[in-house]
Design an enzyme around this catalytic site. Sequence first.
Site, PDB file in Angstrom:
ATOM      1  N   LYS A 154       0.814  -1.215   0.000  1.00 39.90           N
ATOM      2  CA  LYS A 154       0.000   0.000   0.000  1.00 39.90           C
ATOM      3  C   LYS A 154       0.847   1.264   0.000  1.00 39.90           C
ATOM      4  O   LYS A 154       0.436   2.299  -0.537  1.00 39.90           O
ATOM      5  CB  LYS A 154      -0.959  -0.007   1.203  1.00 39.90           C
ATOM      6  CG  LYS A 154      -2.085  -1.031   1.100  1.00 39.90           C
ATOM      7  CD  LYS A 154      -3.035  -0.887   2.259  1.00 39.90           C
ATOM      8  CE  LYS A 154      -4.250  -1.798   2.103  1.00 39.90           C
ATOM      9  NZ  LYS A 154      -3.921  -3.213   2.119  1.00 39.90           N
ATOM     10  N   HIS A 273     -15.515  -2.082   8.394  1.00 39.14           N
ATOM     11  CA  HIS A 273     -14.732  -1.938   7.164  1.00 39.14           C
ATOM     12  C   HIS A 273     -14.902  -3.122   6.203  1.00 39.14           C
ATOM     13  O   HIS A 273     -14.142  -3.250   5.249  1.00 39.14           O
ATOM     14  CB  HIS A 273     -13.245  -1.747   7.477  1.00 39.14           C
ATOM     15  CG  HIS A 273     -12.985  -0.630   8.444  1.00 39.14           C
ATOM     16  ND1 HIS A 273     -13.199   0.695   8.131  1.00 39.14           N
ATOM     17  CD2 HIS A 273     -12.576  -0.646   9.746  1.00 39.14           C
ATOM     18  CE1 HIS A 273     -12.908   1.451   9.181  1.00 39.14           C
ATOM     19  NE2 HIS A 273     -12.546   0.663  10.175  1.00 39.14           N
ATOM     20  N   ARG A 330      -6.989  -7.882  -8.360  1.00 38.39           N
ATOM     21  CA  ARG A 330      -7.714  -9.153  -8.486  1.00 38.39           C
ATOM     22  C   ARG A 330      -9.156  -8.856  -8.824  1.00 38.39           C
ATOM     23  O   ARG A 330      -9.578  -7.697  -8.866  1.00 38.39           O
ATOM     24  CB  ARG A 330      -7.660  -9.923  -7.167  1.00 38.39           C
ATOM     25  CG  ARG A 330      -8.168  -9.089  -5.985  1.00 38.39           C
ATOM     26  CD  ARG A 330      -8.270  -9.890  -4.719  1.00 38.39           C
ATOM     27  NE  ARG A 330      -8.491  -9.074  -3.539  1.00 38.39           N
ATOM     28  CZ  ARG A 330      -9.666  -8.607  -3.134  1.00 38.39           C
ATOM     29  NH1 ARG A 330     -10.750  -8.860  -3.854  1.00 38.39           N
ATOM     30  NH2 ARG A 330      -9.784  -7.884  -2.037  1.00 38.39           N
ATOM     31  N   ARG A 572     -56.509 -17.877  42.920  1.00 34.58           N
ATOM     32  CA  ARG A 572     -56.111 -18.347  44.250  1.00 34.58           C
ATOM     33  C   ARG A 572     -55.837 -17.174  45.193  1.00 34.58           C
ATOM     34  O   ARG A 572     -54.762 -17.062  45.776  1.00 34.58           O
ATOM     35  CB  ARG A 572     -54.882 -19.234  44.138  1.00 34.58           C
ATOM     36  CG  ARG A 572     -55.097 -20.501  43.340  1.00 34.58           C
ATOM     37  CD  ARG A 572     -53.884 -21.405  43.394  1.00 34.58           C
ATOM     38  NE  ARG A 572     -54.110 -22.610  42.610  1.00 34.58           N
ATOM     39  CZ  ARG A 572     -53.421 -22.938  41.514  1.00 34.58           C
ATOM     40  NH1 ARG A 572     -52.454 -22.127  41.083  1.00 34.58           N
ATOM     41  NH2 ARG A 572     -53.683 -24.039  40.862  1.00 34.58           N
ATOM     42  N   LYS A 669     -66.522 -24.882  47.488  1.00 33.11           N
ATOM     43  CA  LYS A 669     -65.521 -25.580  46.657  1.00 33.11           C
ATOM     44  C   LYS A 669     -65.132 -26.875  47.382  1.00 33.11           C
ATOM     45  O   LYS A 669     -64.252 -26.873  48.241  1.00 33.11           O
ATOM     46  CB  LYS A 669     -64.328 -24.651  46.449  1.00 33.11           C
ATOM     47  CG  LYS A 669     -63.252 -25.141  45.501  1.00 33.11           C
ATOM     48  CD  LYS A 669     -62.189 -24.038  45.352  1.00 33.11           C
ATOM     49  CE  LYS A 669     -60.980 -24.499  44.577  1.00 33.11           C
ATOM     50  NZ  LYS A 669     -61.278 -24.792  43.182  1.00 33.11           N
ATOM     51  N   HIS A 699     -69.371 -26.726  43.831  1.00 35.63           N
ATOM     52  CA  HIS A 699     -68.454 -27.530  43.014  1.00 35.63           C
ATOM     53  C   HIS A 699     -68.003 -28.718  43.847  1.00 35.63           C
ATOM     54  O   HIS A 699     -67.618 -28.564  45.010  1.00 35.63           O
ATOM     55  CB  HIS A 699     -67.236 -26.685  42.611  1.00 35.63           C
ATOM     56  CG  HIS A 699     -66.195 -27.463  41.864  1.00 35.63           C
ATOM     57  ND1 HIS A 699     -66.191 -27.586  40.488  1.00 35.63           N
ATOM     58  CD2 HIS A 699     -65.110 -28.158  42.293  1.00 35.63           C
ATOM     59  CE1 HIS A 699     -65.154 -28.310  40.116  1.00 35.63           C
ATOM     60  NE2 HIS A 699     -64.481 -28.687  41.191  1.00 35.63           N
ATOM     61  N   HIS A 701     -66.457 -33.183  43.649  1.00 35.68           N
ATOM     62  CA  HIS A 701     -65.888 -34.297  42.881  1.00 35.68           C
ATOM     63  C   HIS A 701     -66.591 -35.577  43.316  1.00 35.68           C
ATOM     64  O   HIS A 701     -67.124 -35.670  44.430  1.00 35.68           O
ATOM     65  CB  HIS A 701     -64.376 -34.395  43.113  1.00 35.68           C
ATOM     66  CG  HIS A 701     -63.610 -33.285  42.462  1.00 35.68           C
ATOM     67  ND1 HIS A 701     -62.844 -33.454  41.347  1.00 35.68           N
ATOM     68  CD2 HIS A 701     -63.523 -31.958  42.766  1.00 35.68           C
ATOM     69  CE1 HIS A 701     -62.289 -32.293  40.995  1.00 35.68           C
ATOM     70  NE2 HIS A 701     -62.695 -31.367  41.849  1.00 35.68           N
ATOM     71  N   THR A 836     -55.307 -26.868  46.268  1.00 39.93           N
ATOM     72  CA  THR A 836     -54.019 -26.377  45.768  1.00 39.93           C
ATOM     73  C   THR A 836     -53.788 -24.936  46.225  1.00 39.93           C
ATOM     74  O   THR A 836     -54.681 -24.105  46.064  1.00 39.93           O
ATOM     75  CB  THR A 836     -53.988 -26.416  44.222  1.00 39.93           C
ATOM     76  OG1 THR A 836     -54.326 -27.723  43.783  1.00 39.93           O
ATOM     77  CG2 THR A 836     -52.626 -26.022  43.687  1.00 39.93           C
TER      78      THR A 836
END
Length: 1107
Positions: A154, A273, A330, A572, A669, A699, A701, A836
């Site tokens: 260069k 660059h 080149r 919850r 519940k 509710h 079960h 839970t």
Amino acid sequence: MLLHLGGCRGKMGILLIRRVGLFCRAAHLSPQSLEYRPIKKVMVANRGEIAIRVFRACTELGIRTVAVYSEQDTGQMHRQKADEAYLIGRGLSPVAAYLHIPDIIKVAKENNVDAIHPGYGFLSECADFAQACVDAGVRFIGPSPEVVCKMGDKVEARALAIKAGVPVVPGTDAPISSLQEAHEFAKTYGFPIIFKAAYGGGGRGMRVVRDYEELEENYQRAYSEALAAFGNGALFVEKFIEKPRHIEVQILGDKYGNVIHLYERDCSIQRRHQKVVEIAPAAQLDLHLRDRLTSDSVNLAKQVGYENAGTVEFLVDKHGKHYFIEVNSRLQVEHTVTEEITDVDLVHAQLRVCEGRSLPELGLEQDKIQINGCAIQCRVTTEDPSRGFQPDTGRIEVFRSGEGMGIRLDSASAFQGAVISPHYDSLLVKVIASGKDLPTAATKMHRALTEFRVRGVKTNIPFLQNVLSNSQFLYATVDTQFIDENQDLFILKPTQNRAQKLLHYLGHTMVNGPMTPIPVKAKSSPVDPVVPSVFLGATFDVAMRFLWECPWKRLQELRALIPNVPFQMLLRGANAVGYTNYPDNAVFKFCEVAKENGMDIFRVFDSLNYIPNMLLGMEAAGAAGGVVEAAISYTGDVSDPMRQKYSLEYYLKLANELVKAGTHILAIKDMAGLLKPEASRLLIGALRDRFPDIPIHVHTHDTAGAGVAAMLACAQAGADIVDVAVDSMAGMTSQPSMGAIVACTRGTKLDTGVSLDRVFDYSEYWEVARGLYAPFDCTATMKSGNSDVYENEIPGGQYTNLHFQAHSMGLGNKFKEVKKAYAEANKLLGDLIKVTPSSKIVGDLAQFMVQNSLSRAEVEERADELSFPLSVVEFLQGHIGIPHGGFPEPFRSKVLKSMPRIEGRPGASLPPMDFEALESDLRMAHGDEITPEDVMSAAMYPKVFQEFKEFTSNFGPVDCLNTRLFLDGPKIAEEFQVELERGKTLHIKALALGDLNKSGQREVFFELNGQLRSVLVKDTAAMKEMHFHPKALKDVRGQVGAPMPGKVVEVKVKPGQKVEKGQPLCVLSAMKMETVVNSPISGIISKVHVNADSSLEGDDLILEITE
């Protein structure tokens, strides 16, 4: 010959002396003075797309081609495109192979190569290589060795430019040899300055310095980069031109002194660059400046006797002044755009000039070279712009290119199955778009890039698309600071990649089984329901944790499908939808977001019926505009006068406080199904008498089988709503039968008005759907209801889960003991309300007792030394509130010892959650597609949300798969369709499973939309077979084993650390239960056998302690 790399671009010496006579006479030769020598065979001393570019030009000219390749490039396309291919650099590093001049020359001579094309990079600007070719009698397709040497240096090139009258940037006349010289230059010319490698380009060895403090570091970095890249660390220094345009001129010369230019290219869009996007011609370039640039380029080339193709590079400042940078002797990467606007094939020209043809003979005269339209080149690389353009490597799983009118592709490694290695440049394909002007070419380029599909490696395509859409790029001029000054270019639109991600999921399922934990080994039914299914019942975290779906998206879709039916959710209390405490503002924010997404009724409860927690949840739901349904969790038996802890008076007093707080609906519940018909009449009757105007909802079960009778009793006592399940999903741990309730009330004052025929149709559909979930069905391990629930009081959902967990932990034959232990654990903890998360606490303690063969008395006696499940410890600390009747003593004190305790409502002492900071963190981690709903998911379940995002990042939208495919994957040869969205359907066929490779992977083959696709999947079972974990010996006091199977969440100690008896050693997690393993003795940690994420079986050795 000078063949070593160190002086490739700078050595002159004997080379200049040997050729100087010819060099001086070159301009005076006539076409008749030189013999035309046709080329019959060309070698390309390079790899990748430039090698293929040259091969194609040779084939068009009838020239035979030869490729060379390194040991790492045996699978690369360039060696397959050539007529012949030979290995070079055996035993050398990947790059060194292509720099090994002796090997390249040897292959050329042994195979009668006439000429060698160097491509770009590697040896393309190495004068020693050009001379070696000449000495071997092989033509070098490029300038003479002397010119390569001059232009490669260069400093010398700069001197030649000055001699030719070409403006240059102030800089050193020779490479500097010390940091002191850089100091002197900066002192003379001022900052900023720039270091440049003396013997190479491409942005390597280039550093901008803006003050003295940066000088030394940047000098050292530039020197080391140049040394590594070019074999010589020499640097020179220039004054740095601020925000210039980078313009280069394409030149072409022959052996007879003719030199022409093919106009300019704008290469200003750069990163560190290195060029990213190139344009020809340069937009909005002053015509007088163009003339100066091109004439200076031609004059310089003529002065040095330039032959073949080359590029003269300039910087143009904001005042329109141009400065010479360098000559690249080149072919350039971006030569393509010049070819597109001039219709000149530069590689053809290179080959013909090397044969001895003159430019006029080739029809290449200056007045015939015209600009036609505009061309843009984008370098598509395997780099990730979001990570500072970090190169990505791996296997290309999918490659589909963008094509069509005005699009050219130059590539080599861009095909399905190609392996992108870390050894070479990250360039995948060059895309060139042509149009009548810049906006037209940019539109074509954007469209082509949009068509690309590259999967398996990251690319810079999203970044390039942003560049092409930028208004400055399209309608103004850009300079070398364009990328740095437009940070919005890095706001990247993420690629969806849904199809390939789904194939990864299906492949993983085919190789390793379901990714959702399967409680029992049972196959899903092969029969699908005859109407589309909507699975409604997943809890918030389960949707993300096991179904890999966004719960908010599910809510939004259901709301759109069912706009006129109220939706209800469980809240919850102060725990929102989680199992822990949250700051008050998080609970309020959750309710607000839920209401905005379509939720109507908030059933608020607390697992301990702890009023302060419930009141917070009610207030949050009400503030969001929801209907508040306060739910009292039921346990005990109000009809039994001997059980007074949870008496009728207890429930009435609780209900009174909730009604006073302003609930709209009152709910009972009954999660364990403990409400007997008589208790139902007593409780609901008393509530109805006390609160005649409040709707009552029950509710329950049906675990014991008395659910229908209990719900009928509730209805008769004044309940307004009772929960039921469709017949095919009812009974046992589910709700009572819908059909039974409808039939039993038919014709009475409680007639529901529901048609039994519609109930039967509905039930039939869910009966088929239920078969799809066989691995999760309670009937896989349970065959009937169990009235012992009145003794153990296990909630229905937990009853099923405990059954599954017992089987998964090898305790299936001990489930009777688990149920008994549950009752004993409940008494240990003071007879809790069990919902839970309190029910989980009791269950965790019960399994711990069975796993370790502990009785209630033994647990009480050894409470100060046992490693209890984390949930038990946190409950006793007060993390979920205060139970009715207080904590059990002295059990609590023995377990906690000196651990801290929480007094009052747990969430009251927590600081407010910073949602803005959380959103910012999520965007940083997952990109800008984060929604307010995502923020809430992360607030409630940070770890689960993180895992969910990681899953979707890897496997995509699995919610579009039907249940059987989701759980089991497809069978070989099975064909099916997956609708990603309206109008986008994938046609998939599973083809084959490959053999296990040495990396523990199997290749899974599919046909996707008629095209072959494959994915590599790790075989987890095979990987496990390679690993054997030692077991803890029970008779060795210092060996600490895993109390149960699970995964290590955290290791709290390290070798050499002193520990005390009872000190936490690590945390294990299994089936959502975390256990802290405490030290059984005091001593020194001698060895740790696990790390975070280690998967352990029961009694696997965790660590060893020396007393």
